[in-house]
Design a protein around this motif. Structure first.
Motif, PDB file in Angstrom:
ATOM      1  N   ASP A  60     -26.876 -15.091 -32.394  1.00 38.75           N
ATOM      2  CA  ASP A  60     -27.221 -15.563 -31.079  1.00 38.75           C
ATOM      3  C   ASP A  60     -27.570 -14.064 -30.097  1.00 38.75           C
ATOM      4  O   ASP A  60     -27.197 -14.215 -28.658  1.00 38.75           O
ATOM      5  CB  ASP A  60     -26.054 -16.458 -30.378  1.00 38.75           C
ATOM      6  CG  ASP A  60     -26.747 -17.022 -29.253  1.00 38.75           C
ATOM      7  OD1 ASP A  60     -28.119 -16.831 -28.956  1.00 38.75           O
ATOM      8  OD2 ASP A  60     -26.039 -17.567 -28.170  1.00 38.75           O
ATOM      9  N   TYR A  63     -24.424 -12.618 -28.930  1.00 35.10           N
ATOM     10  CA  TYR A  63     -23.340 -13.316 -27.685  1.00 35.10           C
ATOM     11  C   TYR A  63     -22.404 -15.018 -28.813  1.00 35.10           C
ATOM     12  O   TYR A  63     -21.723 -15.614 -28.803  1.00 35.10           O
ATOM     13  CB  TYR A  63     -24.194 -14.566 -27.087  1.00 35.10           C
ATOM     14  CG  TYR A  63     -24.797 -14.162 -25.728  1.00 35.10           C
ATOM     15  CD1 TYR A  63     -23.961 -13.931 -24.412  1.00 35.10           C
ATOM     16  CD2 TYR A  63     -25.873 -13.677 -25.594  1.00 35.10           C
ATOM     17  CE1 TYR A  63     -24.650 -13.530 -23.109  1.00 35.10           C
ATOM     18  CE2 TYR A  63     -26.321 -12.878 -24.999  1.00 35.10           C
ATOM     19  CZ  TYR A  63     -25.882 -13.050 -23.022  1.00 35.10           C
ATOM     20  OH  TYR A  63     -26.429 -12.170 -22.315  1.00 35.10           O
ATOM     21  N   VAL A 100     -17.846 -12.678 -23.267  1.00 32.78           N
ATOM     22  CA  VAL A 100     -18.291 -13.137 -24.021  1.00 32.78           C
ATOM     23  C   VAL A 100     -17.291 -14.299 -24.193  1.00 32.78           C
ATOM     24  O   VAL A 100     -16.425 -14.218 -25.498  1.00 32.78           O
ATOM     25  CB  VAL A 100     -19.400 -13.617 -25.334  1.00 32.78           C
ATOM     26  CG1 VAL A 100     -19.999 -14.968 -25.553  1.00 32.78           C
ATOM     27  CG2 VAL A 100     -20.724 -13.008 -24.739  1.00 32.78           C
ATOM     28  N   HIS A 103     -16.583 -18.587 -27.058  1.00 29.76           N
ATOM     29  CA  HIS A 103     -16.621 -18.623 -28.531  1.00 29.76           C
ATOM     30  C   HIS A 103     -16.646 -16.770 -28.649  1.00 29.76           C
ATOM     31  O   HIS A 103     -16.566 -16.612 -28.550  1.00 29.76           O
ATOM     32  CB  HIS A 103     -17.845 -19.541 -28.703  1.00 29.76           C
ATOM     33  CG  HIS A 103     -18.966 -18.808 -28.586  1.00 29.76           C
ATOM     34  ND1 HIS A 103     -19.016 -19.426 -26.609  1.00 29.76           N
ATOM     35  CD2 HIS A 103     -19.754 -17.793 -28.227  1.00 29.76           C
ATOM     36  CE1 HIS A 103     -20.580 -19.330 -26.321  1.00 29.76           C
ATOM     37  NE2 HIS A 103     -21.220 -17.698 -27.147  1.00 29.76           N
ATOM     38  N   PHE A 144     -27.770 -25.335 -29.687  1.00 32.42           N
ATOM     39  CA  PHE A 144     -28.607 -24.964 -30.172  1.00 32.42           C
ATOM     40  C   PHE A 144     -28.696 -26.561 -30.854  1.00 32.42           C
ATOM     41  O   PHE A 144     -30.126 -25.970 -32.257  1.00 32.42           O
ATOM     42  CB  PHE A 144     -28.386 -23.866 -31.210  1.00 32.42           C
ATOM     43  CG  PHE A 144     -28.311 -23.292 -30.444  1.00 32.42           C
ATOM     44  CD1 PHE A 144     -28.972 -22.736 -28.999  1.00 32.42           C
ATOM     45  CD2 PHE A 144     -26.947 -21.792 -29.891  1.00 32.42           C
ATOM     46  CE1 PHE A 144     -29.016 -21.782 -28.311  1.00 32.42           C
ATOM     47  CE2 PHE A 144     -27.205 -21.375 -29.603  1.00 32.42           C
ATOM     48  CZ  PHE A 144     -27.152 -21.395 -28.379  1.00 32.42           C
ATOM     49  N   PHE A 164     -21.480 -23.973 -29.075  1.00 29.78           N
ATOM     50  CA  PHE A 164     -23.261 -23.539 -29.026  1.00 29.78           C
ATOM     51  C   PHE A 164     -23.664 -23.461 -30.639  1.00 29.78           C
ATOM     52  O   PHE A 164     -23.606 -24.493 -31.162  1.00 29.78           O
ATOM     53  CB  PHE A 164     -23.154 -22.011 -29.050  1.00 29.78           C
ATOM     54  CG  PHE A 164     -23.038 -21.742 -27.099  1.00 29.78           C
ATOM     55  CD1 PHE A 164     -24.064 -22.215 -26.600  1.00 29.78           C
ATOM     56  CD2 PHE A 164     -22.444 -22.525 -26.978  1.00 29.78           C
ATOM     57  CE1 PHE A 164     -24.510 -22.265 -25.013  1.00 29.78           C
ATOM     58  CE2 PHE A 164     -22.034 -22.125 -25.345  1.00 29.78           C
ATOM     59  CZ  PHE A 164     -23.029 -22.058 -24.673  1.00 29.78           C
ATOM     60  N   ARG A 198     -20.588  -9.774 -16.186  1.00 27.94           N
ATOM     61  CA  ARG A 198     -21.145 -11.285 -16.108  1.00 27.94           C
ATOM     62  C   ARG A 198     -20.596 -11.927 -17.109  1.00 27.94           C
ATOM     63  O   ARG A 198     -20.065 -11.696 -18.386  1.00 27.94           O
ATOM     64  CB  ARG A 198     -22.468 -10.851 -16.537  1.00 27.94           C
ATOM     65  CG  ARG A 198     -23.392 -12.125 -16.645  1.00 27.94           C
ATOM     66  CD  ARG A 198     -23.559 -12.721 -17.889  1.00 27.94           C
ATOM     67  NE  ARG A 198     -23.990 -14.312 -18.148  1.00 27.94           N
ATOM     68  CZ  ARG A 198     -24.356 -14.344 -19.001  1.00 27.94           C
ATOM     69  NH1 ARG A 198     -23.846 -14.341 -20.614  1.00 27.94           N
ATOM     70  NH2 ARG A 198     -25.344 -15.482 -19.177  1.00 27.94           N
ATOM     71  N   ASP A 200     -19.795 -15.524 -19.515  1.00 30.84           N
ATOM     72  CA  ASP A 200     -21.063 -16.277 -20.201  1.00 30.84           C
ATOM     73  C   ASP A 200     -20.604 -17.729 -20.372  1.00 30.84           C
ATOM     74  O   ASP A 200     -19.264 -18.092 -20.436  1.00 30.84           O
ATOM     75  CB  ASP A 200     -20.694 -15.557 -21.248  1.00 30.84           C
ATOM     76  CG  ASP A 200     -21.990 -16.022 -22.125  1.00 30.84           C
ATOM     77  OD1 ASP A 200     -23.521 -16.594 -21.876  1.00 30.84           O
ATOM     78  OD2 ASP A 200     -21.992 -16.798 -23.672  1.00 30.84           O
ATOM     79  N   ALA A 201     -21.318 -18.620 -19.958  1.00 33.10           N
ATOM     80  CA  ALA A 201     -21.058 -19.901 -20.634  1.00 33.10           C
ATOM     81  C   ALA A 201     -19.569 -20.139 -19.744  1.00 33.10           C
ATOM     82  O   ALA A 201     -19.266 -21.343 -21.263  1.00 33.10           O
ATOM     83  CB  ALA A 201     -20.957 -20.231 -21.883  1.00 33.10           C
ATOM     84  N   HIS A 330     -32.542 -13.371 -19.161  1.00 32.82           N
ATOM     85  CA  HIS A 330     -32.403 -13.721 -20.897  1.00 32.82           C
ATOM     86  C   HIS A 330     -32.767 -14.983 -22.025  1.00 32.82           C
ATOM     87  O   HIS A 330     -32.999 -15.135 -22.440  1.00 32.82           O
ATOM     88  CB  HIS A 330     -31.879 -12.278 -21.724  1.00 32.82           C
ATOM     89  CG  HIS A 330     -30.420 -13.320 -21.992  1.00 32.82           C
ATOM     90  ND1 HIS A 330     -30.051 -12.928 -20.348  1.00 32.82           N
ATOM     91  CD2 HIS A 330     -29.532 -13.655 -22.735  1.00 32.82           C
ATOM     92  CE1 HIS A 330     -29.006 -14.148 -21.276  1.00 32.82           C
ATOM     93  NE2 HIS A 330     -28.357 -14.192 -22.064  1.00 32.82           N
ATOM     94  N   ARG A 416     -37.166 -18.458 -24.798  1.00 33.99           N
ATOM     95  CA  ARG A 416     -35.795 -17.423 -23.965  1.00 33.99           C
ATOM     96  C   ARG A 416     -36.753 -16.218 -24.740  1.00 33.99           C
ATOM     97  O   ARG A 416     -36.870 -14.919 -24.526  1.00 33.99           O
ATOM     98  CB  ARG A 416     -35.028 -17.492 -24.794  1.00 33.99           C
ATOM     99  CG  ARG A 416     -33.910 -18.565 -24.664  1.00 33.99           C
ATOM    100  CD  ARG A 416     -32.734 -18.882 -25.073  1.00 33.99           C
ATOM    101  NE  ARG A 416     -32.432 -18.536 -25.453  1.00 33.99           N
ATOM    102  CZ  ARG A 416     -31.521 -18.542 -26.333  1.00 33.99           C
ATOM    103  NH1 ARG A 416     -29.520 -18.874 -25.471  1.00 33.99           N
ATOM    104  NH2 ARG A 416     -30.124 -18.346 -27.533  1.00 33.99           N
ATOM    105  N   ARG A 420     -37.854 -11.979 -23.985  1.00 31.21           N
ATOM    106  CA  ARG A 420     -36.927 -10.741 -24.855  1.00 31.21           C
ATOM    107  C   ARG A 420     -38.678  -9.760 -25.649  1.00 31.21           C
ATOM    108  O   ARG A 420     -37.332  -9.204 -26.373  1.00 31.21           O
ATOM    109  CB  ARG A 420     -35.654 -11.821 -25.923  1.00 31.21           C
ATOM    110  CG  ARG A 420     -35.215 -12.569 -25.086  1.00 31.21           C
ATOM    111  CD  ARG A 420     -34.074 -13.134 -26.503  1.00 31.21           C
ATOM    112  NE  ARG A 420     -33.407 -14.020 -25.178  1.00 31.21           N
ATOM    113  CZ  ARG A 420     -32.539 -15.260 -26.301  1.00 31.21           C
ATOM    114  NH1 ARG A 420     -31.881 -15.303 -27.885  1.00 31.21           N
ATOM    115  NH2 ARG A 420     -31.645 -14.913 -25.282  1.00 31.21           N
TER     116      ARG A 420
END
Ligand code: NOJ
Length: 557
Positions: A60, A63, A100, A103, A144, A164, A198, A200-201, A330, A416, A420
């Motif tokens: 990913d 990620y 991140v 996971h 996903f 994910f 930052r 993530d999720a 992104h 996405r 990118r």
């Protein structure tokens, strides 16, 4: 609001794989970023958020982290990273990494150990259940697509949870050892001189346990994860602990990827003692997204819809804290392709959108390429697409009965990969991004949209962004633009976005979001035109006449 070092900063997101390739392997890298620091400084940004560059199989795009303490060789070395932090510091700039930790990768040592011995110490780092495909612990749908459960390698009697991709097993935050490992890693990076993270999720770290089914909401027999998240209580305890243990001791700047927060929770997230410094405003991002999937979602917003989103956030956040304002990242289509109707897309409307979002209360974040008005890609076939979400959403569209061409057209607007494709530096082959073969095809419009051309033109989108960053730094207006209150102006007027920023000065932002000119009354005398995306402004006794897609910020007496 208690002042913090980051309040007056401007942030810029780098997607390293597509930013600048220094060694010709077709993949952007850290030395590439270092070589562009002066460009970024000149643009006027201070904080650089790097999407993940840790060691990863890139299932990913990073990620999915296989080692939180090392840099993936495709991006460079740890020395490159240290060099980047040092070079940024020399220029008064700060680096943010991507945290991140909902996971990791299935190639992380923890997961390998957990697979080898699920009843051992590392088994409890993940959610592993005694079960099989016939009787899974719950019916949640992975982001996903498909089930969140996957057989543990070599153990048909056990399955692990991944909200994910199946190569992104969820970490078990209920286990204090997992949390301590996360905090240890944050401290380790902060000691290297980072500005922060930052995150993530992050809402996903709290699961509603024990695992249970939720109402099936699509024909695939699964239930959206959001249903479970709405029920999961207590994420604040983890986040508060993380702030105390790892962020606050370093005065880190943190910005959370937080979605679906309830109005009364904003204070907990970004208030004075909040879990994070800031969080992104995703109101516009989520607007018009259908529960059925991308194929059923709105590919772009009208000016009225866009206005309703940004105003809603401004009003609800008020003085509680600093939200982070974006038009793209992104994971999203290009902002100019999503917030401007296709028939309205032009240089002026791009600058208008830039001015409107940038001067809102909060911290402006730019995403690479936004500053030159990069647009969505006219992808020709699914073969040109790498993004796993797009591939999944295409299948969802087919299952809903769409013909292949229709399904492709519908989902590609959200891909996405629109954001990118490689950064467009100049009009030479591959937009000057690489001398090799780029990992993802360059947007064919790079001959007309690129940095080099825009640097030469005073009238370019890039030059306009530079004016915006300069205005936010202007000592005369900084206090107002950073801390001043937001107040809507003539909110009911269609295709007009008007708002005040009121601090020690009174700044009025006006944007005529249509091709026809319009008269707009003014609430007072104009002391100064602070920014204008066009030549000249027709000011008369009662107000101003704005040309089609004209945007101005005026100091009002
Ligand atoms: C959000 C990230 O922005 C996205 O790119 C990623 O796929 C998911 N989180 C999973 O980490």
């Amino acid at each position: 609001m208690k002042k913090a070092w980051w309040h007056d900063k401007i942030a810029y997101q780098i997607y390293p794989k597509s930013f600048y390739d220094s060694n010709g392997d077709g993949i952007g890298d850290l030395p590439g970023i270092i070589s562009k620091l002066d460009y970024l400084k000149d643009l006027g940004v201070d904080i650089l958020w790097l999407s993940p560059i840790y060691k990863s199989p890139l299932a990913d795009q990073g990620y999915d982290i296989a080692d939180y303490y090392s840099i993936d060789p495709r991006f460079g070395t740890m020395e490159d990273m240290e060099h980047l932090i040092a070079e940024a510091k020399k220029r008064d700039m700060y680096i943010l990494m991507d945290l991140v930790v909902n996971h990791c990768s299935d190639e992380h040592e923890w997961f390998q150990k957990a697979s080898a011995d699920p009843d051992g110490e590392y088994g409890n780092f993940f959610y592993i259940e005694d079960t099989n495909d016939e009787r899974r612990p719950c019916n949640w749908r992975s982001y996903f697509g498909g089930s969140v459960w996957e057989p543990l390698p070599g153990r048909p009697d056990k399955q692990y949870l991944h909200v994910f991709h199946k190569k992104q097993p969820d970490l078990n935050w209920e286990n204090p050892r997992v949390r301590e490992e996360v905090y240890k890693n944050i401290r380790w990076w902060m000691e290297k001189g980072l500005g922060g993270f930052r995150i993530d999720a992050i809402i996903n770290i709290k699961k509603k346990l024990p695992f249970a089914d939720y109402p099936v909401d699509r024909e695939d027999g699964f239930s959206d994860i959001g249903n479970m998240l709405a029920d999961a209580e207590g994420v604040g305890e983890f986040l508060g602990e993380m702030a105390r243990e790892a962020f606050r001791p370093y005065d880190a700047f943190t910005v959370g990827e937080v979605c679906n927060e309830k109005e009364d929770e904003i204070k907990n997230f970004i208030g004075e003692d909040g879990y994070f410094s800031s969080m992104f405003d995703f109101c516009g991002t989520c607007y018009g997204k259908s529960d059925k999937g991308w194929y059923d979602s709105k590919p772009y917003l009208t000016p009225e819809e866009y206005k309703s989103c940004i105003f809603k956030t401004q009003k609800k956040v008020g003085d509680i804290g600093m939200v982070s304002n974006i038009i793209e990242n992104h994971d999203e289509p290009r902002g100019v392709s999503h917030y401007i109707r296709p028939e309205d897309l032009c240089e002026d409307s791009k600058k208008l959108l830039a001015g409107v979002y940038f001067l809102l209360k909060g911290m402006p974040f730019l995403y690479q390429g936004q500053e030159i008005g990069m647009e969505n890609v006219a992808f020709e076939s699914l073969g040109d697409v790498d993004d796993i979400s797009t591939l999944d959403e295409y299948q969802v569209a087919l299952k809903a009965g769409m013909k292949p061409e229709e399904a492709f057209k519908a989902v590609i607007a959200f891909s996405r990969d629109n954001a990118r494709t490689p950064m467009q530096w100049n009009d030479s082959e591959n937009a000057g991004f690489t001398v090799g073969t780029p990992w993802l095809k360059v947007n064919p419009n790079y001959k007309s949209i690129n940095v080099e051309a825009q640097e030469k033109s005073e009238a370019s989108v890039l030059s306009f962004y530079k004016k915006l960053t300069a205005l936010r730094r202007d000592p005369e207006y900084k206090e107002t633009l950073v801390y001043g209150d937001f107040e809507a102006y003539l909110e009911e007027e269609e295709n007009l976005i008007g708002y005040y920023r009121i601090g020690d000065r009174k700044v009025l932002v006006l944007a005529n979001f249509q091709k026809e000119e319009r008269g707009v009354k003014l609430p007072g005398e104009v002391r100064k035109i602070l920014i204008n995306n066009q030549e000249g402004l027709d000011i008369n006794a009662g107000g101003v006449v704005l040309s089609g897609f004209q945007m101005v910020a005026l100091e009002i007496l």
